[in-house]
Write an enzyme that holds these catalytic residues in place. Structure first.
Site, short mmCIF file in Angstrom:
data_model
loop_
_atom_site.label_atom_id
_atom_site.label_comp_id
_atom_site.label_asym_id
_atom_site.label_seq_id
_atom_site.Cartn_x
_atom_site.Cartn_y
_atom_site.Cartn_z
N ASP A 120 0.87 -1.17 0.00
CA ASP A 120 0.00 0.00 0.00
C ASP A 120 0.91 1.23 0.00
O ASP A 120 2.14 1.11 -0.20
CB ASP A 120 -0.99 -0.05 1.18
CG ASP A 120 -0.34 0.18 2.54
OD1 ASP A 120 0.91 0.28 2.60
OD2 ASP A 120 -1.07 0.27 3.54
N HIS A 121 0.32 2.40 0.24
CA HIS A 121 1.12 3.63 0.24
C HIS A 121 2.17 3.62 1.36
O HIS A 121 3.25 4.16 1.19
CB HIS A 121 0.19 4.84 0.41
CG HIS A 121 -0.74 4.72 1.57
ND1 HIS A 121 -1.80 3.83 1.58
CD2 HIS A 121 -0.77 5.33 2.79
CE1 HIS A 121 -2.44 3.92 2.73
NE2 HIS A 121 -1.83 4.81 3.48
N CYS A 123 3.35 -2.93 4.03
CA CYS A 123 2.41 -1.85 4.38
C CYS A 123 3.08 -1.03 5.48
O CYS A 123 4.30 -1.17 5.65
CB CYS A 123 1.04 -2.39 4.77
SG CYS A 123 0.97 -3.45 6.23
N GLY A 124 2.34 -0.20 6.19
CA GLY A 124 2.98 0.67 7.17
C GLY A 124 3.70 -0.12 8.25
O GLY A 124 4.88 0.07 8.52
N THR A 125 2.96 -1.01 8.89
CA THR A 125 3.55 -1.85 9.94
C THR A 125 3.88 -3.26 9.46
O THR A 125 4.62 -3.97 10.12
CB THR A 125 2.56 -2.01 11.11
OG1 THR A 125 1.35 -2.59 10.58
CG2 THR A 125 2.26 -0.67 11.77
N GLY A 126 3.25 -3.69 8.40
CA GLY A 126 3.32 -5.09 7.96
C GLY A 126 2.22 -5.93 8.56
O GLY A 126 1.97 -7.06 8.12
N ILE A 127 1.54 -5.38 9.56
CA ILE A 127 0.53 -6.18 10.27
C ILE A 127 -0.68 -6.47 9.38
O ILE A 127 -1.13 -7.61 9.25
CB ILE A 127 0.09 -5.46 11.57
CG1 ILE A 127 1.26 -5.37 12.55
CG2 ILE A 127 -1.08 -6.21 12.22
CD1 ILE A 127 0.99 -4.48 13.76
N GLY A 128 -1.20 -5.42 8.75
CA GLY A 128 -2.38 -5.62 7.91
C GLY A 128 -2.13 -6.60 6.79
O GLY A 128 -2.94 -7.51 6.54
N MET A 129 -1.00 -6.44 6.12
CA MET A 129 -0.67 -7.34 5.00
C MET A 129 -0.52 -8.79 5.48
O MET A 129 -0.92 -9.72 4.79
CB MET A 129 0.60 -6.89 4.30
CG MET A 129 0.42 -5.69 3.40
SD MET A 129 -0.68 -6.03 2.02
CE MET A 129 -0.22 -4.69 0.91
N HIS A 179 12.75 -22.35 9.58
CA HIS A 179 11.80 -23.11 10.41
C HIS A 179 10.38 -23.12 9.84
O HIS A 179 9.67 -24.12 9.97
CB HIS A 179 11.75 -22.54 11.82
CG HIS A 179 12.98 -22.85 12.64
ND1 HIS A 179 13.03 -22.72 14.01
CD2 HIS A 179 14.21 -23.29 12.26
CE1 HIS A 179 14.24 -23.08 14.46
NE2 HIS A 179 14.97 -23.41 13.41
N ARG A 202 12.16 -31.80 11.79
CA ARG A 202 11.09 -31.66 12.80
C ARG A 202 10.11 -30.56 12.43
O ARG A 202 8.95 -30.58 12.85
CB ARG A 202 11.69 -31.41 14.18
CG ARG A 202 12.36 -30.06 14.35
CD ARG A 202 13.09 -29.95 15.69
NE ARG A 202 13.55 -28.62 15.98
CZ ARG A 202 14.65 -28.05 15.47
NH1 ARG A 202 15.40 -28.72 14.61
NH2 ARG A 202 15.01 -26.82 15.82
N HIS A 203 10.57 -29.60 11.63
CA HIS A 203 9.68 -28.49 11.26
C HIS A 203 8.61 -28.92 10.28
O HIS A 203 7.53 -28.33 10.22
CB HIS A 203 10.50 -27.34 10.68
CG HIS A 203 11.57 -26.88 11.61
ND1 HIS A 203 11.30 -26.31 12.83
CD2 HIS A 203 12.92 -26.96 11.53
CE1 HIS A 203 12.44 -26.04 13.46
NE2 HIS A 203 13.43 -26.43 12.70
C1 RB5 Z 1 -2.14 2.65 6.44
O1 RB5 Z 1 -2.24 3.89 7.07
C2 RB5 Z 1 -1.72 1.59 7.42
O2 RB5 Z 1 -2.77 1.31 8.29
C3 RB5 Z 1 -1.27 0.34 6.72
O3 RB5 Z 1 -0.19 0.66 5.90
C4 RB5 Z 1 -0.79 -0.79 7.58
O4 RB5 Z 1 0.15 -0.36 8.51
C5 RB5 Z 1 -1.83 -1.63 8.18
O5 RB5 Z 1 -1.55 -2.63 8.87
#
Ligand code: RB5
Length: 153
Positions: free
Chosen positions: A7-8, A64-70, A97, A131-132
Site C-alpha cells: 500500500d502507500h 504496508c505501514g507496519t506489515g501487520i495488515g498485510m 523453520h 522436525r519443522h
Molecule cells: C495505512 O495507514 C496503514 O494502516 C497500513 O499501511 C498498515 O500499517 C496496516 O496494517
C-alpha cells in the site's frame, strides 16, 4: 518469480526491494500500488496472496505501514505462510523453520537498508525440514479441515 505488492505505507520499501531483486537478476512481478495515494492494503495483499495460494508464483513480498495488515490478509489464504519480520534473525527463521512463502515488511518500521538485508537473508536461507515439516503438516491439515482444500507442499 516473486510477486510484490504494497500500500502507500510500504511503497518506498517495495521500490528498494525491487532494486535488490534487479541487482540479483531475480524476476519479479509488481502488483502495485504505483504511487503514494492512499489505498487499502487488503486490495493489494490479496493480489500476491492469491498468486502464491494458486502456485502461480513461488514467493511473495508484501509491504504496508507496519506489515501487520498485510500479514493478516495474506494468512487468510490456503497454502500461504506469510511472516512479518522486523530483524534479520526473524527473516532467517521465517525460511529455516517456517518455510515462509511470503515475507512481510513494514515501511514505517524499517528503513530501506534493513528491508534489503532482510529480503536477502530470507532468500539466501534454506528450509531445514526435519522436525519443522511435521509442524507445517499440521498447519496444512488445519487448512484442509477449515477450507476443504487439497494439500500442497
Ligand atoms: C495505512 O495507514 C496503514 O494502516 C497500513 O499501511 C498498515 O500499517 C496496516 O496494517
Amino acid at each position: 518469480m516473486i510477486a510484490l505488492a504494497s500500500d502507500h505505507g510500504g511503497l518506498l520499501l517495495k521500490e528498494a526491494v525491487k532494486e535488490l531483486l534487479r541487482e540479483r537478476g531475480i524476476p519479479f512481478e509488481d502488483c502495485g500500488t504505483e504511487n503514494g495515494d492512499s489505498v487499502d492494503y487488503p486490495d493489494y495483499g490479496e493480489k500476491v496472496a492469491r498468486k502464491v495460494a494458486a502456485g502461480a508464483v513461488e514467493k511473495g513480498i508484501l509491504f504496508c505501514g507496519t506489515g501487520i495488515g498485510m500479514s493478516i490478509v495474506a494468512n487468510k489464504f490456503p497454502h500461504v505462510r506469510a511472516a512479518l519480520v522486523t530483524d534479520p534473525f526473524m527473516a532467517r527463521m521465517a525460511k529455516e523453520h517456517n518455510n515462509a512463502n511470503i515475507l512481510v515488511l513494514g515501511g514505517r518500521v524499517l528503513d530501506e537498508h534493513q528491508a534489503r538485508e532482510m529480503v536477502a537473508t530470507w532468500l539466501d536461507a534454506t528450509y531445514e525440514g526435519g522436525r519443522h515439516q511435521g509442524r507445517l503438516d499440521k498447519i496444512a491439515a488445519l487448512e484442509k479441515e477449515i477450507y476443504k482444500t487439497g494439500t500442497r507442499d
